[in-house]
Design a protein around this motif. Structure first.
Motif, PDB file in Angstrom:
ATOM      1  N   GLU A  30      47.157  64.868 -59.452  1.00  0.00           N
ATOM      2  CA  GLU A  30      48.130  65.105 -58.397  1.00  0.00           C
ATOM      3  C   GLU A  30      48.440  63.851 -57.584  1.00  0.00           C
ATOM      4  O   GLU A  30      49.249  63.898 -56.665  1.00  0.00           O
ATOM      5  N   THR A  32      49.832  60.481 -55.991  1.00  0.00           N
ATOM      6  CA  THR A  32      51.135  59.809 -55.869  1.00  0.00           C
ATOM      7  C   THR A  32      50.916  58.574 -54.989  1.00  0.00           C
ATOM      8  O   THR A  32      51.210  58.605 -53.794  1.00  0.00           O
ATOM      9  N   GLU A 119      54.312  69.311 -57.934  1.00  0.00           N
ATOM     10  CA  GLU A 119      55.197  68.732 -58.940  1.00  0.00           C
ATOM     11  C   GLU A 119      56.352  67.964 -58.293  1.00  0.00           C
ATOM     12  O   GLU A 119      56.753  66.899 -58.778  1.00  0.00           O
ATOM     13  N   LYS A 122      55.195  64.581 -57.106  1.00  0.00           N
ATOM     14  CA  LYS A 122      55.092  63.649 -58.237  1.00  0.00           C
ATOM     15  C   LYS A 122      56.477  63.184 -58.687  1.00  0.00           C
ATOM     16  O   LYS A 122      56.650  62.038 -59.123  1.00  0.00           O
ATOM     17  N   GLU A 125      57.497  60.360 -56.422  1.00  0.00           N
ATOM     18  CA  GLU A 125      56.881  59.113 -56.881  1.00  0.00           C
ATOM     19  C   GLU A 125      57.636  58.543 -58.080  1.00  0.00           C
ATOM     20  O   GLU A 125      57.889  57.339 -58.169  1.00  0.00           O
ATOM     21  N   VAL A 259      51.679  57.961 -62.578  1.00  0.00           N
ATOM     22  CA  VAL A 259      53.089  58.298 -62.768  1.00  0.00           C
ATOM     23  C   VAL A 259      53.803  57.167 -63.504  1.00  0.00           C
ATOM     24  O   VAL A 259      54.651  57.403 -64.370  1.00  0.00           O
TER      25      VAL A 259
END
Length: 330
Positions: A30, A32, A119, A122, A125, A259
């Motif tokens: 999770e 970021t 979500e 993310k 990011e 990411v």
């Protein structure tokens, strides 16, 4: 061994209850990193703007005794702006499924609401690190970091800067990919130092971090490594990790960003960041839309947010572009 005739075994039995754990293991991280480290602010329009200014370069300044004053022109600040991007996640679950007893509760409103919120963060990011120019209109996009940075840069052959022009940022042009090296790291940090930047963080893909730790093998670096003692004389540790880089132009912490490791197009960039020059402005914070109409025998849900990236001054940031970001050849 032999089995007595007519023994009832599980393979042939009827009516054995299934066992399904109530614990759901979600492996997707999770974190970021960039969004989490920068300030969060507010905006009141889909196109927030701000101004940026800089000092005149130092120069010779000696005046004649008794001379009359003359007055130079005041240089106006540069006016910058970005567009808000709408981010949305949704779900629909039948009302029957909502009330039946389900192991793990994954297909339930409460779980989906939390999951979709993560979500979206993310996805924020992802937008920040993507090489996307800003776009206005009905399907707006915020300008990602690669489209802003044009001063402290290192690019492969054929690569070209984007930048802010005519009210929009423009995506950078990709060049020939190359290996990440200590020379590239020092080069961008030197440019930043000369521009007045004070980089605090270097953010890249997990592969970039794995290359960074090999800089300890550099002949000029090896004498400065610290010895690590064993644990009570019984264990020894192989140390192949490094988080901080203290170079000739400052000290930075080097982070892997999961990411950025999801796409070759994103992983090719490594960012040099001073969080002072970045802020994420929310026009609408991430929240559930309570106005979704009830239709049919199902529960519908929407998580939505709208915001943009504010780059106070791109001279406080840097990028090493066109790097192998996923592997030694990609």
């Amino acid at each position: 061994m032999a089995v007595i005739s007519n023994t009832v075994r599980t393979s042939g039995a009827v009516g054995n209850r299934e066992e399904l754990s109530d614990v759901v293991s979600r492996i997707t991280p999770e974190d970021t990193p960039i969004y989490s480290m920068i300030e969060k602010g507010k905006c009141s329009s889909v196109h927030p703007e701000w101004e940026t200014d800089e000092l005149a370069p130092p120069g010779d300044n000696a005046r004649e005794e008794g001379e009359e004053y003359t007055f130079g022109a005041v240089t106006p600040p540069e006016r910058l702006g970005d567009y808000t991007q709408i981010l949305r996640k949704d779900w629909v679950i039948s009302n029957t499924q909502e009330v039946v007893d389900e192991a793990g509760k994954v297909q339930k409103r409460r779980y989906q609401k939390l999951k979709k919120g993560v979500e979206i963060r993310k996805d924020v990011e992802y937008a920040i690190v993507s090489n996307q120019g800003s776009v206005g209109g009905n399907v707006r996009r915020l300008g990602g970091l690669p489209s802003w940075i044009k001063t402290n840069v290192s690019r492969g052959a054929g690569g070209a800067n984007g930048g802010f022009t005519n009210g929009f940022t423009v995506a950078a042009t990709n060049g020939t990919q190359r290996a990440f090296t200590k020379t590239i790291l020092d080069n961008v940090m030197q440019q930043g130092y000369q521009s007045g930047a004070s980089f605090k963080h270097v953010m890249g893909s997990s592969y970039i971090k794995s290359v960074f730790v090999t800089f300890m093998s550099d002949a000029n670096v090896a004498p400065f490594r610290y010895a690590v003692s064993g644990n009570g004389g019984e264990r020894r540790t192989i140390v192949a990790s490094a988080d901080m880089y203290e170079g000739p132009f400052g000290t930075v912490m080097v982070h892997p960003n999961r990411v950025m490791s999801t796409s070759p197009n994103i992983a090719r960039n490594t960012f040099f960041i001073d969080p002072e020059f970045l802020e994420f402005l929310w026009l609408r914070k991430i929240q559930e839309d309570k106005g979704v109409a009830k239709t049919g025998d199902a529960d519908k849900g929407v998580i939505i947010g709208e915001g943009t990236l504010k780059v106070g001054n791109e001279r406080g940031l840097g990028v090493a572009a066109d790097l192998f970001g996923m592997s030694a050849s990609q």
